[in-house]
Scaffold this motif. Sequence first.
Motif, mmCIF file in Angstrom:
data_model
loop_
_atom_site.group_PDB
_atom_site.id
_atom_site.type_symbol
_atom_site.label_atom_id
_atom_site.label_comp_id
_atom_site.label_asym_id
_atom_site.label_seq_id
_atom_site.Cartn_x
_atom_site.Cartn_y
_atom_site.Cartn_z
ATOM 1 N N GLU A 444 0.911 -1.180 0.024
ATOM 2 C CA GLU A 444 -0.027 0.030 0.077
ATOM 3 C C GLU A 444 0.910 1.128 0.028
ATOM 4 N N THR A 445 2.105 1.127 0.754
ATOM 5 C CA THR A 445 2.849 2.469 0.746
ATOM 6 C C THR A 445 3.361 2.655 -0.565
ATOM 7 N N PHE A 446 3.867 1.603 -1.427
ATOM 8 C CA PHE A 446 4.469 1.613 -2.612
ATOM 9 C C PHE A 446 3.420 2.090 -3.501
ATOM 10 N N ARG A 447 2.077 1.896 -3.407
ATOM 11 C CA ARG A 447 1.083 2.287 -4.142
ATOM 12 C C ARG A 447 0.907 3.966 -4.087
ATOM 13 N N ARG A 448 0.804 4.283 -2.858
ATOM 14 C CA ARG A 448 0.714 5.574 -2.385
ATOM 15 C C ARG A 448 2.046 6.503 -3.390
ATOM 16 N N GLY A 449 3.135 5.997 -3.183
ATOM 17 C CA GLY A 449 4.346 6.605 -3.736
ATOM 18 C C GLY A 449 4.216 6.594 -5.305
ATOM 19 N N ILE A 450 3.457 5.655 -5.732
ATOM 20 C CA ILE A 450 3.262 5.699 -7.333
ATOM 21 C C ILE A 450 2.228 6.359 -7.734
ATOM 22 N N GLN A 451 1.229 6.755 -6.991
ATOM 23 C CA GLN A 451 0.085 7.550 -7.235
ATOM 24 C C GLN A 451 0.634 8.987 -7.311
ATOM 25 N N ARG A 452 1.347 9.235 -6.405
ATOM 26 C CA ARG A 452 2.045 10.788 -6.090
ATOM 27 C C ARG A 452 2.867 10.971 -7.207
ATOM 28 N N TYR A 453 3.764 9.903 -7.650
ATOM 29 C CA TYR A 453 4.511 10.142 -8.732
ATOM 30 C C TYR A 453 3.850 10.530 -9.869
ATOM 31 N N LEU A 454 2.919 9.870 -10.356
ATOM 32 C CA LEU A 454 1.800 10.140 -11.411
ATOM 33 C C LEU A 454 1.360 11.376 -11.484
ATOM 34 N N GLN A 455 0.736 11.816 -10.159
ATOM 35 C CA GLN A 455 0.064 13.213 -10.099
ATOM 36 C C GLN A 455 1.088 14.168 -10.137
ATOM 37 N N VAL A 456 2.121 14.228 -9.831
ATOM 38 C CA VAL A 456 3.117 15.059 -9.963
ATOM 39 C C VAL A 456 3.577 15.488 -11.147
ATOM 40 N N HIS A 457 3.837 14.295 -12.013
ATOM 41 C CA HIS A 457 4.735 14.473 -13.405
ATOM 42 C C HIS A 457 3.550 14.217 -14.522
ATOM 43 N N ALA A 458 2.117 14.338 -14.320
ATOM 44 C CA ALA A 458 1.395 13.920 -15.174
ATOM 45 C C ALA A 458 1.447 15.124 -16.501
ATOM 46 N N ASP A 459 1.534 14.439 -17.736
ATOM 47 C CA ASP A 459 1.816 15.156 -18.832
ATOM 48 C C ASP A 459 3.205 15.608 -18.928
ATOM 49 N N GLY A 460 3.875 15.397 -18.254
ATOM 50 C CA GLY A 460 5.355 15.960 -18.388
ATOM 51 C C GLY A 460 6.500 14.591 -18.243
ATOM 52 N N ASN A 461 7.756 14.978 -17.854
ATOM 53 C CA ASN A 461 8.816 13.954 -18.059
ATOM 54 C C ASN A 461 9.168 13.633 -16.644
ATOM 55 N N ALA A 462 9.831 12.443 -16.239
ATOM 56 C CA ALA A 462 10.377 12.305 -15.155
ATOM 57 C C ALA A 462 11.771 11.378 -15.280
ATOM 58 N N THR A 463 12.376 11.085 -14.179
ATOM 59 C CA THR A 463 13.624 10.311 -14.127
ATOM 60 C C THR A 463 13.597 9.597 -13.073
ATOM 61 N N ALA A 464 14.539 8.653 -13.016
ATOM 62 C CA ALA A 464 14.660 7.766 -11.708
ATOM 63 C C ALA A 464 14.426 8.573 -10.268
ATOM 64 N N ARG A 465 15.259 9.833 -10.301
ATOM 65 C CA ARG A 465 15.502 10.417 -9.126
ATOM 66 C C ARG A 465 13.820 10.881 -8.587
ATOM 67 N N ASP A 466 13.154 11.173 -9.575
ATOM 68 C CA ASP A 466 11.707 11.609 -9.361
ATOM 69 C C ASP A 466 10.850 10.637 -8.570
ATOM 70 N N PHE A 467 10.995 9.208 -9.361
ATOM 71 C CA PHE A 467 10.395 8.281 -8.891
ATOM 72 C C PHE A 467 10.807 7.732 -7.426
ATOM 73 N N LEU A 468 12.167 7.587 -7.080
ATOM 74 C CA LEU A 468 12.719 7.018 -5.943
ATOM 75 C C LEU A 468 12.270 8.241 -4.920
ATOM 76 N N ALA A 469 12.298 9.431 -5.333
ATOM 77 C CA ALA A 469 11.833 10.451 -4.312
ATOM 78 C C ALA A 469 10.353 10.131 -3.828
ATOM 79 N N ALA A 470 9.622 9.886 -4.691
ATOM 80 C CA ALA A 470 8.039 9.803 -4.614
ATOM 81 C C ALA A 470 7.913 8.286 -3.431
ATOM 82 N N ILE A 471 8.740 7.332 -3.687
ATOM 83 C CA ILE A 471 8.618 6.296 -3.100
ATOM 84 C C ILE A 471 9.060 6.461 -1.603
#
Length: 913
Positions: A444-471
Amino acid sequence: MTVRLPVLVSLLVLVGCAADRPAAPRPSTPQLTAAPPPAPAPAAPEGIRLPRTFRPAAQRVWLTVIPSAPGFSGRTEIDGTLDSATDVVWLNADALEVGAAAARVGTEEVRAEPVVRQDERMALRFPRALPAGPVTLRLEFRGTQFTQEDSGIFRQQSGGDWYAFTQFEQTDARRAFPCVDEPAAKIPWELSLRVPVDLTAVSNTPVATETPAGEGMKEVRFRQSRPLPSYLVAFGVGPFEVKEARAAGRKRVPVRIVAPRGRAHEAAWAARVTPEILEGLEDYFGIAYPYEKLDVLAIPFTVQFGAMENVGLVTFRETLVLTRPEQDRVERRRAYAKVAAHEFAHQWFGDLVTAAWWDDIWLNEAFATWMETKVIERWAPAWGIAAERVEQRNEAAEADALVSARVIRQPVHTYDDVKNAFDSITYQKGASVLRMFEQWVGAETFRRGIQRYLQVHADGNATARDFLAAISEASGRDVAPAFDAFLDHPGVPRVQASVRCGAGGATLELAQDRWLPAGSTGDGAGLWQIPVCTRWSTRGKEQSRCVMLDAPRVEVKLEERSCPDWVLPNAGYAGYYRLQLDPAWRARLARSGKLSDAERVGLLGDTDALVRGGVIPRSEGLQLAARHAGSREHHVLEAAIRLATVREDFLSGRLGPAYAAWVRKVFGPHARALGFRPKPAEDDEVQLVRPSLAGFVARRGEDPVLIAEARSLTEAWLSQPRSVAPEVRSAVLTTASQLGGRDLHQAFTQRLDRTADVDSRDWLLEGLASTRVPELLDDNVALATSGRLNPREISKLLVGGRWKEVAPPADSAIGRSRMLTGVDRTWDTLVTLMPRGGLSRFLALAGLSCSADERAESERVFGPRAKSILGGPRRFALALEKLDLCVTQRTREVPELEKFFPPPRPSRSATGG
Ligand SMILES: [Zn+2]
């Protein structure tokens, strides 16, 4: 019908074709103006990226596409900004002829000279510097609709009709129109297609307007898209037939299956499950499907991809989407659902949020691979998808044991790098590492991180840094250092484990290094932070605990007083490492009977790797396989068959019959009970098990009962196809052909020439490829290069299944040898018949070889050619490394097999004693 191309008013320039790309045909009457003396060409930007000076903001494309014609033409406008004043603007373009080009700055139109380059880039040179600020570039161009490629704009025939399709990932939008063809350039697109009036055009977005365009043509204008990278733009043109599915998701978006003329009724399964899978994904992500509609488009054949996640228009190889109802089977239905889950997951991961550059493409592909099992697990719990996840882990760890393996986040500097970024390290290793950390931080924690990552970067680009920061944010701890070790370092760790029991209770001892098979030239040093979750049982009571293995050796107290019955220091096999338990604890685990199906697949897979890698004796591997020979679960049984499979090369002389007898003895009872003929009211699992099990015992066990059955069913199929169950056709034809001769081979060839049905052609080709008669193998080479097969079929006949699969003809020394000679002899023809990225498939002939002679021959055939194959140098290095490891394995394993299958003692009864 007549085709009128727009008149190009100025210079026509053939823009860069890489050396191995076919050039676009020059128009018959190019209107070349008398050019002024050429100015020196602008200095090329380094690498494969474009300079940042021009940043696109929106692009409009008008194309005239007639699927029956070899070329297409078009024009485009790109709005953007110049960061600084410049007289040169760079774009990507390949195999295009660019005509008039200009820039509009304010109200002024400035004519540009397009400058040819050979590296898929073009320069627009202006007579004076354009000022910094907004600009609109305008270009006219024409190009080729390829027939042998499945990239760029390509056309194929189905049922006598021509269809045009597109495939732009990784870098082929530039073959359809000039653009900034990089994933970070995410912009809204507006596409207009001028097509014959009787055809249907589909693209990423719904049709906005459709208007007559004269001369039997119409103009179909599509709505402007949300921001997309160029590689996700797509369209299709042809006499399609559409099957409507129900509207799906929170926004009730329309869902349709788009099939060739007259074949919509073959899409029943796809139409049923597509909305359900889409809704499963919405649920997980907590974000409504981001686009206006979803079309699933069937492409007759593809070589370099199975399906593609174009926004709103997901393309699939036809066999995944369409099947005649009487030929449908469980395996195909599941394959569609899984691939669909993968591609639809990309609508969020990859499409809504896009990797900034190809080095982070794992953010797309590892995610979609991981998500595919996640969504199917919730949607179809009975499919046992957890075991499939472990299969992916096994596959990744196999590839990762090679010294020449990539890392997940490999720097990407060349087109070879881009091509190679799409391999099992990116997909399966990436997915396995995600799974491991999901277990570590909690689902569930992992899922929350993913949802956050998608919301923040919607319609944009992201890197591994952004993803790991969200998790990290979701889990409240910094996961980056542990994660990074897996992203940026090659190799799969090995965890060696043992339990020490005594007066002080039980202690689990863990040690890590890099897993390298015997004979590897690599360095076994390596230190990861590995989440190790252990499950154990003491007097029937089960417990579990997770620890971070962050040192070379770690001890974990399991019990204060007693000694466990068994331990599994990789619960669920969710950890991405090869587990090597010490022999006594291996034996306890094997006997425990307490493992889940997924864990059995993990245990069998790790044992297989450790046997081939020289750590566990072959005899122990065969015994463990035998324990699972009666399994009714198809993942487990297939893993057991893989572990029980000894290469034919290792079984010369008396070992051949001895091994066959062992296969019959161990797997025969189960296989004969199932037979090749289905019985009434069987469940899905039996249908999935039957072809692999019966096929294995027939071919490798040389079981006379099953062979006879396969032969009679093959004859029955040739005269009355419906009399044989679709799921066993491949296994039956392959078995009959391996043991058959010229008559059967001819019967298959004649049937192939008469049938257009894709499934039937696949079965026939597999049958043809399975022969062991040298002259018939030569006939296969002649057939493959005759022009009667499409590129996918050519590769199937000459190499067998996919890159990693060991299928005929590459599973036997005679098959490999004849195919290698054949490929060598017909190379120039193959280059004209195969897509440029498809030639690397032939390198599998080297990778599946296993002797010094085969190595020399592979080097002779491929050594000089690998460099000209897209992605070739690395793939050839991988193939040779696999070959060398196999040679080591053979030297070690043959004496072991001699011991395991001792020569029969002289029989006393035979002499009457
Ligand atoms: Zn994908």
